[in-house]
Scaffold this motif. Sequence first.
Motif, mmCIF file in Angstrom:
data_model
loop_
_atom_site.group_PDB
_atom_site.id
_atom_site.type_symbol
_atom_site.label_atom_id
_atom_site.label_comp_id
_atom_site.label_asym_id
_atom_site.label_seq_id
_atom_site.Cartn_x
_atom_site.Cartn_y
_atom_site.Cartn_z
ATOM 1 N N ASP A 119 33.855 43.543 41.765
ATOM 2 C CA ASP A 119 34.426 44.228 40.612
ATOM 3 C C ASP A 119 34.043 43.514 39.318
ATOM 4 O O ASP A 119 33.879 42.294 39.302
ATOM 5 C CB ASP A 119 35.957 44.262 40.711
ATOM 6 C CG ASP A 119 36.432 45.066 41.914
ATOM 7 O OD1 ASP A 119 35.858 46.150 42.148
ATOM 8 O OD2 ASP A 119 37.363 44.611 42.592
ATOM 9 N N PRO A 120 33.926 44.259 38.218
ATOM 10 C CA PRO A 120 33.749 43.605 36.918
ATOM 11 C C PRO A 120 35.014 42.847 36.536
ATOM 12 O O PRO A 120 36.083 43.051 37.124
ATOM 13 C CB PRO A 120 33.483 44.768 35.966
ATOM 14 C CG PRO A 120 34.099 45.958 36.629
ATOM 15 C CD PRO A 120 33.961 45.728 38.104
ATOM 16 N N VAL A 121 34.894 41.977 35.542
ATOM 17 C CA VAL A 121 36.004 41.095 35.182
ATOM 18 C C VAL A 121 37.273 41.876 34.870
ATOM 19 O O VAL A 121 38.372 41.513 35.319
ATOM 20 C CB VAL A 121 35.606 40.207 33.979
ATOM 21 C CG1 VAL A 121 36.821 39.483 33.406
ATOM 22 C CG2 VAL A 121 34.538 39.206 34.396
ATOM 23 N N GLU A 122 37.150 42.985 34.116
ATOM 24 C CA GLU A 122 38.361 43.709 33.698
ATOM 25 C C GLU A 122 39.068 44.398 34.862
ATOM 26 O O GLU A 122 40.226 44.801 34.734
ATOM 27 C CB GLU A 122 38.030 44.732 32.597
ATOM 28 C CG GLU A 122 37.220 45.939 33.051
ATOM 29 C CD GLU A 122 35.727 45.705 32.999
ATOM 30 O OE1 GLU A 122 34.979 46.702 33.014
ATOM 31 O OE2 GLU A 122 35.307 44.525 32.945
ATOM 32 N N GLU A 123 38.377 44.516 36.000
ATOM 33 C CA GLU A 123 38.995 45.139 37.170
ATOM 34 C C GLU A 123 39.341 44.128 38.260
ATOM 35 O O GLU A 123 39.786 44.507 39.342
ATOM 36 C CB GLU A 123 38.060 46.212 37.731
ATOM 37 C CG GLU A 123 37.811 47.365 36.771
ATOM 38 C CD GLU A 123 36.811 48.377 37.310
ATOM 39 O OE1 GLU A 123 36.519 48.337 38.525
ATOM 40 O OE2 GLU A 123 36.320 49.205 36.521
ATOM 41 N N THR A 124 39.143 42.849 37.981
ATOM 42 C CA THR A 124 39.398 41.800 38.964
ATOM 43 C C THR A 124 40.848 41.344 38.869
ATOM 44 O O THR A 124 41.363 41.098 37.778
ATOM 45 C CB THR A 124 38.461 40.602 38.742
ATOM 46 O OG1 THR A 124 37.107 41.047 38.844
ATOM 47 C CG2 THR A 124 38.710 39.515 39.773
ATOM 48 N N SER A 125 41.484 41.220 40.010
ATOM 49 C CA SER A 125 42.905 40.876 40.042
ATOM 50 C C SER A 125 43.113 39.385 39.789
ATOM 51 O O SER A 125 42.236 38.555 40.060
ATOM 52 C CB SER A 125 43.512 41.248 41.395
ATOM 53 O OG SER A 125 42.981 40.420 42.419
ATOM 54 N N THR A 126 44.288 39.057 39.306
ATOM 55 C CA THR A 126 44.634 37.650 39.132
ATOM 56 C C THR A 126 44.758 36.961 40.498
ATOM 57 O O THR A 126 44.564 35.743 40.600
ATOM 58 C CB THR A 126 45.947 37.496 38.357
ATOM 59 O OG1 THR A 126 46.977 38.264 38.988
ATOM 60 C CG2 THR A 126 45.779 37.971 36.918
ATOM 61 N N GLU A 127 45.071 37.745 41.531
ATOM 62 C CA GLU A 127 45.124 37.167 42.878
ATOM 63 C C GLU A 127 43.743 36.659 43.303
ATOM 64 O O GLU A 127 43.619 35.604 43.936
ATOM 65 C CB GLU A 127 45.638 38.192 43.890
ATOM 66 C CG GLU A 127 47.122 38.520 43.772
ATOM 67 C CD GLU A 127 47.427 39.488 42.638
ATOM 68 O OE1 GLU A 127 48.624 39.661 42.318
ATOM 69 O OE2 GLU A 127 46.478 40.083 42.074
ATOM 70 N N THR A 128 42.692 37.423 42.943
ATOM 71 C CA THR A 128 41.330 36.974 43.241
ATOM 72 C C THR A 128 41.010 35.699 42.475
ATOM 73 O O THR A 128 40.418 34.754 43.022
ATOM 74 C CB THR A 128 40.314 38.071 42.893
ATOM 75 O OG1 THR A 128 40.549 39.202 43.733
ATOM 76 C CG2 THR A 128 38.883 37.585 43.086
#
Length: 237
Positions: free
Chosen positions: A99-108
């Motif tokens: 995923d791009p940064v804006e769609e990456t979860s804080t869990e990741t």
Amino acid sequence: MSVQFDFSDYVVLVTGAGGALGSATVEAFLDAGATVCAADVIGPDDEGYPLDPDQDRLRTYQADFTDEAAVQAAVEDIVAEHGRLDTLVTVAGTWQGGDPVEETSTETFDLLADVNVRTAFLAAKHVLPHLQTTGGSIVTVSSTSSLQGGSGDGLYRASKAAVRLLTESIAAENEGTVRANTVMPDVIDTPANREMMPDADHDVWVDPADIADVIRFLCSEVASPITGGAIPLDHSG
């Protein structure tokens, strides 16, 4: 060409020993006569554990290297049992992306920071006082992808860049006492990666045993002038 190494007087700690690269690294040091302390969050009783725990000079330690108390206890147990520590290899790591940064979860983000960076930091923090006594060495595992940005796995790249810079800083802080280097493989040829990327050109991937050979070399007396290095391992060229 076959190169022989003698680590018969060394006590080596390998984190992430239950993975493909970690277990290959353990075997490389065992083949060279070292006493190897194989640490991982999984242990010999877990399904798929790749090492034979009954091998001579192999001791297994089950510990979560994201937990400082667990790391401290494991290192204390190792030193109490073997009397010293000469080498640390921090293999524990993971990949997450897509995923791009804006769609990456804080869990990741938390997962990558914990497994890739925190484990290396905590292992080094608690092992360094012992390596400063023995004049030992550290090898960490970064990635060629840490050298530049890319699409879809920015946080993974950032975490591996952090590992590289952490290692270079350890080398600078311990110049003349403890050597610290990092290896930067491209894609590692593991069953998990082949399953994830079945249509990739596997011939250009790096065999875990080849990476383990480089790690062992970097920890040897032959490599005594090398510290603060970041060694790319890539068959694509």
